[in-house]
Design a protein around this motif. Structure first.
Motif, mmCIF file in Angstrom:
data_model
loop_
_atom_site.group_PDB
_atom_site.id
_atom_site.type_symbol
_atom_site.label_atom_id
_atom_site.label_comp_id
_atom_site.label_asym_id
_atom_site.label_seq_id
_atom_site.Cartn_x
_atom_site.Cartn_y
_atom_site.Cartn_z
ATOM 1 N N GLU A 72 0.920 -1.240 0.060
ATOM 2 C CA GLU A 72 -0.243 -0.029 -0.104
ATOM 3 C C GLU A 72 0.838 1.215 0.038
ATOM 4 N N THR A 73 0.555 2.314 -0.765
ATOM 5 C CA THR A 73 1.260 3.620 -0.767
ATOM 6 C C THR A 73 0.399 4.719 -0.689
ATOM 7 N N PHE A 74 0.935 5.763 -0.219
ATOM 8 C CA PHE A 74 0.132 7.080 -0.391
ATOM 9 C C PHE A 74 0.200 7.830 -1.772
ATOM 10 N N VAL A 75 -1.140 8.408 -2.204
ATOM 11 C CA VAL A 75 -0.939 8.922 -3.398
ATOM 12 C C VAL A 75 -1.395 10.386 -3.169
ATOM 13 N N HIS A 76 -1.956 10.908 -2.130
ATOM 14 C CA HIS A 76 -2.361 12.339 -1.935
ATOM 15 C C HIS A 76 -2.512 12.623 -0.812
ATOM 16 N N GLY A 77 -2.173 13.818 -0.366
ATOM 17 C CA GLY A 77 -2.435 14.635 1.133
ATOM 18 C C GLY A 77 -1.206 14.973 1.555
ATOM 19 N N ALA A 78 -1.218 15.406 2.673
ATOM 20 C CA ALA A 78 0.057 15.698 3.598
ATOM 21 C C ALA A 78 0.933 14.903 3.576
ATOM 22 N N LEU A 79 2.422 15.427 3.570
ATOM 23 C CA LEU A 79 3.408 14.395 3.590
ATOM 24 C C LEU A 79 4.221 14.932 4.961
ATOM 25 N N SER B 189 9.109 22.110 5.579
ATOM 26 C CA SER B 189 7.606 21.761 5.583
ATOM 27 C C SER B 189 7.244 21.549 4.045
ATOM 28 N N THR B 190 6.979 20.281 4.011
ATOM 29 C CA THR B 190 6.668 19.715 2.606
ATOM 30 C C THR B 190 5.481 20.279 1.895
ATOM 31 N N LYS B 191 5.375 20.380 0.451
ATOM 32 C CA LYS B 191 4.247 20.529 -0.118
ATOM 33 C C LYS B 191 3.205 19.346 0.034
ATOM 34 N N ASP B 192 2.014 19.446 -0.659
ATOM 35 C CA ASP B 192 1.251 18.066 -0.542
ATOM 36 C C ASP B 192 1.495 17.305 -1.512
ATOM 37 N N LEU B 193 1.204 15.919 -1.251
ATOM 38 C CA LEU B 193 1.560 14.950 -2.332
ATOM 39 C C LEU B 193 0.301 14.887 -3.248
ATOM 40 N N ARG C 269 -0.849 22.828 -0.037
ATOM 41 C CA ARG C 269 -0.010 23.545 0.409
ATOM 42 C C ARG C 269 0.947 23.874 -1.019
ATOM 43 N N GLY C 270 0.437 23.295 -2.111
ATOM 44 C CA GLY C 270 1.429 23.490 -3.446
ATOM 45 C C GLY C 270 1.395 21.873 -3.364
ATOM 46 N N ILE D 135 9.549 21.572 -1.050
ATOM 47 C CA ILE D 135 9.049 22.236 0.347
ATOM 48 C C ILE D 135 8.259 23.447 -0.098
ATOM 49 N N THR D 136 7.309 23.888 0.996
ATOM 50 C CA THR D 136 6.698 25.060 0.552
ATOM 51 C C THR D 136 7.443 26.294 0.749
ATOM 52 N N ARG D 137 8.442 26.281 1.518
ATOM 53 C CA ARG D 137 9.447 27.488 1.836
ATOM 54 C C ARG D 137 8.806 28.967 2.355
ATOM 55 N N THR D 138 7.393 29.340 1.718
ATOM 56 C CA THR D 138 6.953 30.586 2.042
ATOM 57 C C THR D 138 6.023 30.730 2.913
#
Length: 837
Positions: free
Chosen positions: A166-173, A223-227, A293-294, A309-312
């Protein structure tokens, strides 16, 4: 891709009953959710047991499975309660449990053998050796680390084909490998492994060169962007991944509906044989609009750099749609690429690069001036509170919420009914009676049958006679009880009779009291049987085949990352040096390590190799040349513990294996670990409970040093200079060899870039457990671990202080516990020895 290729299960999140409805209405094959205890979301995403039963009823009515997140590390004293609670959840209808704690997996299999168990991503399974452990354990499937590439997954699938993936394909990382984040717990006692993550990664940081003092970067650097891995769905399906998972148990039902619908559509397209098709912009846009979050495609295609990452900003950014063109009275003139509607949320960002949104509000009115070449010139009133907002010309416009999209998503699950009560016991009633005698009712369910008689005689009816309708209405008023009315048999009741409604109510109340009493006795009996089985299983610790002998002298194991530190630790009195040659670039030459081994052996000191906790498939070959040295090993990698233990290597399981309770410890011994380093998130008392079955033998405790608070595939130094990851070693080897991250509170975390170009974030202050040594000694613990991983650490002095304290304990004397505190000048933490998570 052929039409016959298997399509992965689509697994949607649900933190509320409405989210369950949204998931099933929009095409989820399964939902995962947490109940009110022992799940890794401690706020805002918990269902009561009654709601869990309702969720199962909603899902099962549409052929959708329900997986319970039972995914936290569980302390020794919590095991009986946790297993009882899991039994309550099984009673409500769950189909599987997602579990992090290895010992709990084994306990579930013994107490509830019918329950399917899935391995959580917090088990940090990221290679074939870890997957083989899961298969041997009997785990049905495992959620792989989010950092795995498609090539990693291919290798794991080929080498362990029987294990479901099973693996993630969408959402917060998470920026850290799941299961390897200790930062939140160390800072705030809110452990990511206990469902209380404080999201330390979402803070803003500065990246500094410790030698020069130069600031290298600033912002939301970890702070990661979203997957959003929609471009990789076909590849994942071809690889044989069985389940694709959407993150978001804390998200609103509208988010669940929107994301589930999109991925359902793409997967259905793959099922129809649509190959090589990338989702269109208009298909992806709702995902960006509902929450983002991008977006990033993650690491399926390889390691990501600066854009990961989101950076800003760390939160929902929404969809950038245009600029502020001016003002008209109290209204704003906007030039945007999307039409707006009353109720839309708007954010406004200053035009300067890197500025975060500082203003935001809700659209109160809209008037269109013109539409030309796809650009809408609108007069819009935006309010934040009662007054219209004023925004300078030139500011960027971001739509943070789309009222039309929200309404559409809400409508998608509006027709999914919410069951009022589920799990009620059906009770059948037979009625008897004739004029002049009392009514007799016989109530029954299962093997239970009881009789309740009336006190008022039945009489001939002068108006409305007692009939089926009246009996069902009065006897069926069972709200607030665990029962529902089934059949009512009136064949034994003479026709044309009358009885007061109050008398029927009294009969019903008397019957339900007796039924509840009978049910209580039955449930007490069932509960007692279950409790007895749980108690017996928890208390039965599997015997270790080869128990390490009790040590007369304490083992003082000191972890270092270079050869000079190793020599200093030996001079300070270490009994064993543990070399981590992978912590920083460059690793020392093998020949010099062999020379060190000989030097230490001449002093009666053992040299041990510490491996990385993360060893992805492509990295195993590089590690093997180090393992070929034939040194004993310390590792936090579960698969390596099993592989090396099976090969007869003297291997110690490090704290990263998260040994939290006695059953996990027993399993690690069974896998081949000679010794275990207990979790660094246990208090002294909890450590005592963990080691008690072995009287402390075979256990080490980390008593000094900076734990690795996060293990990160992303490299903050590479991102700071916008360099391609893994090809920029001049930065960490030559130009900026000693860097750190500083948070808004002023705490500084050393960053070590290891031999695989990962970042290991080290805690801001070393743990000093000197004051707890007597208590650990009394528990029978004789192995003590120290770690030195920051340049300039006073290795020899600190080791000597601990050596002297342990020597005093051996001699039966009270040790002086202040020596290390003087050396550290107050710059230390007691860790979790006295602070529970």
């Amino acid at each position: 891709m052929s039409r016959s290729a298997p399509i992965p299960e689509l697994l949607a999140p649900a933190g509320t009953l409405d989210a369950v409805r949204a998931a099933v209405a929009n095409g989820a094959n399964a939902v995962y959710l947490g109940a009110s205890m022992y799940n890794a979301r401690d706020e805002g995403a918990q269902l009561s047991l009654e709601e869990l039963a309702q969720a199962c009823a909603i899902a099962h009515a549409r052929g959708v499975r329900v997986y319970l997140t039972f995914n936290v590390l569980i302390k020794p004293h919590e095991l009986p309660e946790a297993l009882r609670y899991l039994g309550e959840c099984i009673d409500r209808g769950i189909d599987a449990a997602i579990v992090q704690d290895l010992g709990v997996v084994r306990l579930i299999q013994q107490v509830y053998p019918q329950l399917e168990v899935h391995g959580s991503t917090q088990m940090t399974v990221h290679d074939s050796s870890g997957a083989r452990v899961m298969q041997a354990l009997g785990v049905e499937r495992v959620v792989l680390s989010r950092e795995n590439t498609l090539e990693d997954i291919r290798i794991i699938r080929e080498e362990v084909p029987e294990l479901g993936l099973e693996t993630f394909v969408h959402g917060a990382l998470c920026i850290s490998y799941s299961g390897q984040c200790f930062m939140s717990g160390m800072i705030s006692e809110r452990s990511a492994n206990r469902g209380s993550c404080a999201q330390s990664c979402r803070k803003d940081y500065t990246l500094n060169d410790e030698q020069s003092g130069e600031e290298l970067d600033r912002g939301y650097l970890i702070s990661t962007k979203d997957l959003a891995a929609h471009d990789h769905l076909e590849a994942l399906a071809k690889l044989g991944v069985g389940c694709l998972k959407v993150e978001g148990r804390k998200k609103k039902p509208e988010y669940v509906a929107t994301v589930t619908k999109a991925y359902r559509g793409w997967l259905d397209g793959i099922a129809r044989g649509e190959t090589g098709r990338m989702p269109l912009l208009e298909e992806v846009e709702p995902l960006v609009q509902i929450f983002s979050r991008g977006n990033t495609g993650g690491m399926y295609g390889g390691r990501q750099g600066r854009e990961y990452i989101t950076r800003t900003q760390p939160d929902n950014r929404g969809l950038s749609i245009g600029t502020v063109a001016g003002a008209e009275g109290s209204d704003l003139i906007l030039e945007v690429t999307r039409a707006l509607a009353v109720g839309d949320g708007l954010g406004f960002e200053a035009p300067e690069a890197g500025s975060a949104a500082s203003l935001g509000g809700t659209v109160h009115s809209v008037r269109t001036l013109q539409v030309r070449d796809g650009v809408h010139r609108l007069v819009v009133q935006v309010r934040s509170g009662p007054k219209p907002m004023r925004v300078p010309e030139g500011w960027r416009v971001v739509r943070t919420s789309d009222a039309t999209l929200l309404a559409t998503s809400q409508q998608s699950f509006a027709n999914v009914p919410l069951p009022e009560r589920v799990g009620l016991i059906r009770v059948d009633v037979r009625c008897f009676g004739h004029a002049g005698g009392p009514i007799k009712t016989v109530w029954s369910y299962g093997d239970v049958e009881l009789t309740v008689r009336g006190e008022v005689p039945l009489s001939p009816a002068s108006k409305r006679a007692l009939d089926m309708t009246q009996l069902r209405e009065q006897l069926g008023r069972l709200g607030g009880t665990p029962f529902k009315l089934g059949t009512v048999d009136i064949n034994g009741l003479a026709p044309g009779l009358f009885i007061p409604v109050s008398e029927l109510n009294r009969v019903r109340q008397d019957a339900t009291e007796q039924l509840e009493q009978q049910l209580g006795w039955a449930r007490m009996s069932d509960s007692a049987i279950r409790d007895s089985r749980i108690e017996e299983t928890v208390s039965n610790i599997p015997a270790r085949a080869q128990m390490a002998p009790s040590l007369d002298m304490p083992a003082l194991r000191v972890i270092v990352y270079d050869l000079e530190q190793a020599r200093a630790a030996a001079a300070g009195g270490a009994t064993e040096i543990v070399l981590d040659p992978f912590l920083r670039h460059p690793s020392p030459p093998l020949a010099r390590v062999n020379t060190l081994r000989e030097e230490l052996a001449a002093q009666g000191v053992t040299l041990r190799l510490r491996t990385p906790t993360i060893v992805r498939p492509e990295e195993r070959r590089r590690l093997d040349k180090w393992l070929a040295l034939g040194l004993p090993v310390l590792t936090g990698h579960l698969g390596l513990v099993a592989d090396l233990g099976a090969a007869g290597v003297d291997v110690i399981a490090d704290y990263a294996t998260n040994v939290f309770n006695q059953h996990t410890a027993a399993l690690m011994f069974e896998l081949g670990a000679q010794r275990l380093v207990a979790s660094i998130e246990l208090t002294t008392e909890e450590l005592g409970q963990l080691v008690a079955p072995w009287d402390g033998r075979g256990f080490d405790a980390l008593v000094y040093g900076r734990p690795e608070g996060m293990t990160i595939e992303h490299c903050v130094l590479s991102a700071a200079f916008d360099r391609e990851p893994t090809t920029c070693r001049d930065l960490c080897v030559q130009k900026h060899t000693n860097v750190s991250l500083t948070d808004p509170a002023g705490y500084t975390f050393a960053v070590a870039t290891d031999s695989a170009c990962r970042n290991r974030l080290l805690h801001s202050r070393p743990i000093d457990g000197s004051e707890f040594l007597p208590a650990l000694w009394a528990q029978g613990i004789r192995g003590f671990q120290m770690v030195f991983n920051v340049p300039g650490d006073p290795v020899q002095e600190i080791v000597r202080a601990y050596r002297e304290m342990l020597d005093a304990l051996v001699a039966g004397e009270a040790p002086s516990l202040l020596a290390t505190r003087r050396l550290l000048n107050g710059e230390f933490t007691r860790g979790h020895f006295a602070r529970a998570v």
